[in-house]
Design an enzyme around this catalytic site. Structure first.
Site, PDB file in Angstrom:
ATOM      1  N   HIS A  27     -10.263  -4.983  -3.324  1.00 18.70           N
ATOM      2  CA  HIS A  27      -8.930  -5.224  -2.767  1.00 18.70           C
ATOM      3  C   HIS A  27      -9.053  -5.591  -1.299  1.00 18.70           C
ATOM      4  O   HIS A  27      -9.948  -5.120  -0.589  1.00 18.70           O
ATOM      5  CB  HIS A  27      -8.007  -4.009  -2.942  1.00 18.70           C
ATOM      6  CG  HIS A  27      -8.581  -2.725  -2.457  1.00 18.70           C
ATOM      7  ND1 HIS A  27      -9.507  -1.998  -3.184  1.00 18.70           N
ATOM      8  CD2 HIS A  27      -8.376  -2.030  -1.310  1.00 18.70           C
ATOM      9  CE1 HIS A  27      -9.828  -0.919  -2.507  1.00 18.70           C
ATOM     10  NE2 HIS A  27      -9.169  -0.908  -1.368  1.00 18.70           N
ATOM     11  N   GLN A  80     -14.263   2.779   1.191  1.00 15.86           N
ATOM     12  CA  GLN A  80     -13.591   2.375  -0.048  1.00 15.86           C
ATOM     13  C   GLN A  80     -13.303   3.597  -0.910  1.00 15.86           C
ATOM     14  O   GLN A  80     -14.188   4.425  -1.153  1.00 15.86           O
ATOM     15  CB  GLN A  80     -14.461   1.386  -0.828  1.00 15.86           C
ATOM     16  CG  GLN A  80     -13.753   0.808  -2.055  1.00 15.86           C
ATOM     17  CD  GLN A  80     -14.543  -0.303  -2.738  1.00 15.86           C
ATOM     18  OE1 GLN A  80     -15.674  -0.612  -2.352  1.00 15.86           O
ATOM     19  NE2 GLN A  80     -13.948  -0.894  -3.752  1.00 15.86           N
ATOM     20  N   HIS A  96      -7.046  -5.609   2.236  1.00 19.09           N
ATOM     21  CA  HIS A  96      -5.894  -5.101   2.978  1.00 19.09           C
ATOM     22  C   HIS A  96      -5.369  -6.223   3.879  1.00 19.09           C
ATOM     23  O   HIS A  96      -6.145  -6.842   4.622  1.00 19.09           O
ATOM     24  CB  HIS A  96      -6.295  -3.926   3.873  1.00 19.09           C
ATOM     25  CG  HIS A  96      -6.804  -2.712   3.150  1.00 19.09           C
ATOM     26  ND1 HIS A  96      -6.033  -1.595   2.945  1.00 19.09           N
ATOM     27  CD2 HIS A  96      -7.998  -2.440   2.587  1.00 19.09           C
ATOM     28  CE1 HIS A  96      -6.738  -0.679   2.308  1.00 19.09           C
ATOM     29  NE2 HIS A  96      -7.951  -1.160   2.069  1.00 19.09           N
ATOM     30  N   ASP A 156       0.849  -1.194   0.000  1.00 20.53           N
ATOM     31  CA  ASP A 156       0.000   0.000   0.000  1.00 20.53           C
ATOM     32  C   ASP A 156       0.882   1.240   0.000  1.00 20.53           C
ATOM     33  O   ASP A 156       1.886   1.311   0.711  1.00 20.53           O
ATOM     34  CB  ASP A 156      -0.910  -0.022   1.233  1.00 20.53           C
ATOM     35  CG  ASP A 156      -2.036   0.981   1.142  1.00 20.53           C
ATOM     36  OD1 ASP A 156      -3.201   0.568   1.036  1.00 20.53           O
ATOM     37  OD2 ASP A 156      -1.748   2.205   1.175  1.00 20.53           O
TER      38      ASP A 156
HETATM   39  P1  DGP Z   1      -9.582   1.689   0.272  1.00 25.02           P
HETATM   40  O1  DGP Z   1      -9.785   2.878   1.134  1.00 25.02           O
HETATM   41  O2  DGP Z   1     -10.023   0.389   0.952  1.00 25.02           O
HETATM   42  O3  DGP Z   1     -10.186   1.860  -1.104  1.00 25.02           O
HETATM   43  O4  DGP Z   1      -8.017   1.531   0.117  1.00 25.02           O
HETATM   44  C1  DGP Z   1      -7.317   1.999  -0.982  1.00 25.02           C
HETATM   45  C2  DGP Z   1      -5.858   1.884  -0.636  1.00 25.02           C
HETATM   46  O5  DGP Z   1      -5.141   1.989  -1.847  1.00 25.02           O
HETATM   47  C3  DGP Z   1      -5.332   2.977   0.285  1.00 25.02           C
HETATM   48  O6  DGP Z   1      -4.868   2.378   1.501  1.00 25.02           O
HETATM   49  C4  DGP Z   1      -4.177   3.606  -0.458  1.00 25.02           C
HETATM   50  C5  DGP Z   1      -3.908   2.641  -1.584  1.00 25.02           C
HETATM   51  N1  DGP Z   1      -3.489   3.252  -2.831  1.00 25.02           N
HETATM   52  C6  DGP Z   1      -4.130   4.261  -3.481  1.00 25.02           C
HETATM   53  N2  DGP Z   1      -3.480   4.551  -4.621  1.00 25.02           N
HETATM   54  C7  DGP Z   1      -2.424   3.695  -4.690  1.00 25.02           C
HETATM   55  C8  DGP Z   1      -1.375   3.507  -5.642  1.00 25.02           C
HETATM   56  O7  DGP Z   1      -1.292   4.179  -6.674  1.00 25.02           O
HETATM   57  N3  DGP Z   1      -0.455   2.550  -5.367  1.00 25.02           N
HETATM   58  C9  DGP Z   1      -0.521   1.793  -4.229  1.00 25.02           C
HETATM   59  N4  DGP Z   1       0.434   0.877  -4.071  1.00 25.02           N
HETATM   60  N5  DGP Z   1      -1.494   1.929  -3.318  1.00 25.02           N
HETATM   61  C10 DGP Z   1      -2.433   2.883  -3.547  1.00 25.02           C
END
Ligand code: DGP
Length: 109
Positions: free
Chosen positions: A98, A92, A100, A30
């Site tokens: 996804h 979300q 976590h 993340d």
């Molecule tokens: P959610 O809130 O459950 O939709 O979590 C989305 C997660 O995705 C958040 O913890 C940050 C992560 N995230 C957002 N953009 C990117 C990205 O471009 N790359 C990565 N590796 N993670 C990302």
């Protein structure tokens, strides 16, 4: 879907720190970690939310891969937390299903 952030990571169009991938899923770190280990596991197939995942085989496969990545790849033997945020009200932000995987410290309730 070309406008989906996680589809673009899955296709290799955008970079991510991958920790695991196979024909069905990939797992990557993340970008805003909430724990010492914070990995997102996604299906390659575009499914917007958990509520849209109607295929029991896909759900079973995702949980099996969570087990494998957490224990065998990340070495979270002490334990870990699994979180799925569903729709805006559930927190979300990225609308590609996804999971976590959080660990590396004692998780508070
Ligand atoms: P959610 O809130 O459950 O939709 O979590 C989305 C997660 O995705 C958040 O913890 C940050 C992560 N995230 C957002 N953009 C990117 C990205 O471009 N790359 C990565 N590796 N993670 C990302």
């Amino acid at each position: 879907m070309s406008d989906c952030l996680f589809c673009r990571i899955a296709s290799g169009e955008l970079p991510a720190e991958l920790v695991y991938e196979d024909d069905d899923v990939l797992a990557f770190r993340d970008i805003h970690p909430k724990a010492p280990t914070h990995v997102l596991l996604i299906p390659r197939r575009h499914v917007p939310t958990l509520a849209d995942a109607e295929d029991p085989a896909l759900l079973a496969l995702l949980m099996q891969r969570v087990q494998y990545v957490a224990d065998e790849v990340l070495g979270l033997a002490a334990g870990y937390r699994v979180v799925i945020n569903v729709r805006e009200g559930g927190g979300q932000e990225v609308f590609h299903l996804h999971i976590h995987i959080l660990g590396g410290k004692k998780m508070p309730f």
